[in-house]
Design a protein around this motif. Structure first.
Motif, short mmCIF file in Angstrom:
data_model
loop_
_atom_site.label_atom_id
_atom_site.label_comp_id
_atom_site.label_asym_id
_atom_site.label_seq_id
_atom_site.Cartn_x
_atom_site.Cartn_y
_atom_site.Cartn_z
N SER A 122 -10.73 3.35 -6.13
CA SER A 122 -10.44 2.58 -5.78
C SER A 122 -9.61 1.24 -5.75
N GLY A 174 -3.46 6.30 8.35
CA GLY A 174 -3.02 7.36 6.53
C GLY A 174 -3.25 8.56 7.31
N THR A 189 -12.28 -0.61 0.82
CA THR A 189 -11.70 -0.51 -1.36
C THR A 189 -12.97 -1.04 -2.34
N ASP A 195 -9.93 -0.53 5.75
CA ASP A 195 -9.72 0.21 4.88
C ASP A 195 -11.20 -0.26 3.70
N ARG A 255 -6.79 -1.62 11.55
CA ARG A 255 -7.83 -0.78 10.91
C ARG A 255 -8.43 -0.86 9.62
N ARG A 289 0.15 -0.92 -0.11
CA ARG A 289 -0.29 -0.06 0.00
C ARG A 289 0.52 1.11 -0.16
#
Length: 567
Positions: free
Chosen positions: A526, A190, A155, A153, A151, A116
C-alpha cells in the motif's frame, strides 16, 4: 498513465490574491516541444490554495519527464501576476515516500505535489441541483452553494480524502441548479464503480473559509442507478439539511482499448451505459503501483574489459579516458541509464564489476572495480570505473557474462528476501556494458533461463561498432514460456541522445518487474500516506525559462520550456 495533483502553502503576496496554476510538460529531448497540460481553477482570496484539478500524462521509465508549475494571481482586464514557479521531476516524485514532494518557491511559500497511477478509463457525466439546503448566512442573506467530490484513498498509513472535483458557485440560492459536469473515472474512483466517495456542499466565503452545508456518500453505480430526478438527503452533523436531486448520471466508456504496461490509448465512444451494462474489470498492478508502494530498484553495473576494446591509453579506443572532461561511450551509457535508475534507490549504492581481464596472469570474469564493494551515486560508479586502469589489470579474452549475471541474480534474491522479511520489496537490474558478442551463446542463454525466476532484469548495452548480430538470440528468450529478463541495445543507434538511450534500454523493465511479482503472487505494498509534518521541503531550484500565452481560452507556450541535456 499517471495522475498529478498539487497544493500550495503560504504563498507570498501583498494583500489578498486569487491564485491559479498552469502545468507544463517540459521538453527534455531535442525533438520534443513543451506543452501545457492544463490549468487549475481559480481559488479566490487564498494564499494556501488546494486545487481540485487533477492532471494526467503518459509516463515511461527511462524517459526523463519534468512538470513545471507556474502560479499566477488572476487580474481581470489586465495581465495576470506571477506568484512563483517550480519544477518537479517525475522519476524523483514517483520514487519519493508516498509519491509526495514539497518544494520551496523563490517568491515565498511551498508547493506540494502528489503523483498516482491513473487507472479506470471513461468519463462520468452528471447533473445535480439542490433543494431546501440549510442556510448558513443568517437572517436576510442566503448561502452561495458549491459542491466538491471527495475521493477516499486507502494507504498504508490509513485513509486519505482527496478533492477531485469542485463545481461552480451559485450565488444567493438555497435550491441551486448546478451546471452539468463531467469527471474522468480514473480520478473519481480508479475504475471501481463501487468505491464510495463524498459529495460535500459548501457555502462559498470570500475569505476562502467556506462553511459546510452538509454532505452525502455515494458511488458511481449508485449515481447511474439513481439518475432521473432521484432525491438524496443531505446531512449536516447528523441532521437533515435539504436534498440533492440527481437529474442525470451516465458513463462514456472506451469502445476499444489498446493497453501497454504504462501507456494507454483510448478511442472513446459517447454512449449512455445502463447499470447492468457497467463492466467489472480488475485493474492489474503496474510498475507505478510497486514503486509507489516503496519497492526499491537495486542496480549492479558490469563492464567489459576484454582486449577487443583496444589500448585504453590510445585516443579513439573505447576505454580511452579523456583529459578534458569529455566522456567515452562507456561513461555516457552509465551516465544516461544510471541517472534514471538511481532515483528509485534510496541509498544509491551500486556494486561495480568488471569482466574479461587478467590479474596476475589469471583471467577474471567477475572482479570488483574501485576500492569499495559499492560505489555511491553515478559519480562514484564513474570513479570506480576509472580506478580500474591503475589496478594492474591486463585486458584479455574471452567475453563471458555468466559470472556477473549469476552474481547479480544471487544478490537480487538475497535483497528481496531481506526486504520481504522487514515488510519491504526490492527488484534488481544488472546494467551490463560490452563491446562485442558473447563468446559462448548457448551457455549464456542457459544462464539467463536459469535466473528467469529471480527478481532481476538484465539490460545490455553494446558499445562500439562491432557486429552485434550474434546477440539476436536474446529476442527469443521469452518464447519458450520462460520469463524474459534480458534486453540488448546497441549504443551507436542512440548515441546522439541520452534520453533516447535510457528510454529504449529500460523499456522492458516495468513489464519484467510486474511479471516477476505477479508470478510469485507478491502484490504491491500500500502506498504510504504522508502528512505535512513528514514531507521534507526541498530548496527551490533555478526557475525554468518559460513564457506562457494567455491571449486565447487555451493557455499555450510562447517561449522556452526546454531542459534538454546532451552528453
Amino acid at each position: 498513465m499517471a495522475r498529478f495533483a498539487f497544493l500550495t502553502h503560504s504563498l507570498y503576496h501583498q494583500g489578498t490574491s486569487d491564485p491559479f496554476a498552469v502545468v507544463t510538460q517540459v521538453a527534455t529531448t531535442a525533438d520534443e516541444r513543451p506543452r501545457v497540460i492544463g490549468k487549475t481553477e481559480i481559488v479566490k482570496n487564498n494564499l494556501s490554495p488546494h486545487w481540485a484539478k487533477i492532471f494526467t500524462f503518459e509516463y515511461q521509465l527511462g524517459t526523463p519527464a519534468k512538470l513545471a508549475i507556474n502560479i499566477f494571481d488572476e487580474v481581470r482586464k489586465s495581465d495576470n501576476k506571477s506568484m512563483g514557479s517550480t519544477v518537479f521531476e517525475v522519476d524523483s516524485l514517483l520514487s519519493a515516500r508516498g509519491g509526495t514532494k514539497t518544494k520551496k518557491i523563490r517568491n515565498g511559500g511551498t508547493v506540494t505535489a502528489v503523483i498516482r497511477k491513473s487507472q479506470g478509463a471513461g468519463v462520468l457525466r452528471f447533473k445535480m441541483s439542490g433543494e431546501g439546503l440549510k442556510n448558513q448566512e443568517g437572517f436576510l442573506r442566503k448561502s452561495d452553494p458549491f459542491f466538491e467530490l471527495v475521493r477516499r484513498d486507502d494507504t498504508a498509513g490509513g485513509a486519505t480524502f482527496n478533492t477531485v472535483f469542485r463545481s461552480e458557485v451559485v450565488k444567493d440560492n438555497l435550491s441551486p441548479d448546478w451546471k452539468q459536469a463531467s469527471i474522468e473515472l480514473s480520478q473519481l474512483c480508479g475504475g471501481n464503480f463501487d468505491l464510495p466517495f463524498f459529495v460535500k456542499i459548501y457555502d462559498h466565503e470570500s475569505d476562502g473559509k467556506h462553511e459546510s452545508m452538509g454532505q452525502f456518500e455515494t458511488t458511481v453505480n449508485a449515481m447511474v442507478q439513481g439518475a432521473g430526478n432521484a432525491s438524496i438527503p443531505v446531512k449536516l452533523k447528523g441532521k437533515d439539511a435539504g436534498t440533492v436531486v440527481l437529474h442525470k448520471a451516465e458513463l462514456s466508456l472506451p469502445q476499444s482499448t489498446e493497453s501497454s504496461e504504462e501507456g494507454v490509448e483510448e478511442e472513446m465512444a459517447q454512449m449512455s451505459v445502463s447499470p447492468s451494462a457497467i463492466p467489472r474489470t480488475a485493474n492489474k498492478p503496474t510498475f507505478i503501483d510497486y514503486v509507489s508502494g516503496g519497492c526499491q530498484l537495486n542496480v549492479t553495473v558490469a563492464i567489459d574489459f576484454t582486449g577487443s576494446n583496444g589500448d585504453p591509453r590510445q585516443p579513439g579506443t573505447l576505454h580511452y579516458l579523456h583529459q578534458d572532461g569529455q566522456l567515452n561511450d562507456y561513461e555516457k551509457a552509465i551516465m544516461s541509464i544510471l541517472s534514471i535508475l538511481q532515483k528509485y534507490d534510496s541509498d544509491k549504492k551500486f556494486p561495480v564489476l568488471g569482466f574479461g581481464a587478467k590479474y596476475n596472469g589469471e583471467i577474471r570474469h567477475a572482479f570488483q572495480c574501485g576500492t569499495a564493494s559499492e560505489a555511491v551515486g553515478v559519480k562514484g560508479v564513474l570513479s570506480a570505473y576509472r580506478d580500474v586502469f591503475g589496478s594492474g589489470l591486463v585486458m584479455s579474452r574471452p567475453t563471458v557474462f555468466n559470472e556477473v549475471i549469476e552474481y547479480a541474480a544471487g544478490r537480487a534474491e538475497q535483497s528481496l528476501d531481506a526486504a520481504l522479511a522487514s515488510g519491504g520489496q526490492t527488484y534488481s537490474i544488472l546494467l551490463l556494458l560490452t563491446d562485442g558478442c558473447v563468446s559462448d551463446i548457448p551457455a549464456t542463454a542457459e544462464c539467463l533461463k536459469g535466473i528467469a525466476d529471480k527478481p532481476i532484469s538484465v539490460v545490455m548495452v553494446g558499445v562500439g561498432s562491432a557486429d552485434f548480430s550474434g546477440m539476436d538470440f536474446l529476442d527469443g528468450m521469452g518464447e519458450s514460456g520462460v520469463r524474459d529478463v534480458a534486453q540488448f541495445v546497441p549504443f551507436n543507434d542512440y548515441s546522439d541522445s541520452p534520453s533516447d538511450l535510457s528510454t529504449v534500454t529500460l523499456h522492458e523493465v516495468p513489464r519484467q518487474l510486474t511479471s516477476f511479482f505477479q508470478n510469485k503472487g507478491i502484490q504491491p505494498l500500500s502506498r504510504q500516506v504522508v502528512d505535512g509534518s513528514s514531507v521534507v521541503e526541498e530548496e527551490e531550484e533555478p526557475e525554468i525559462d518559460l513564457s506562457l500565452d494567455f491571449s486565447s481560452d487555451k493557455v499555450t507556450v510562447s517561449g522556452g520550456g526546454h531542459q534538454y541535456k546532451s552528453w
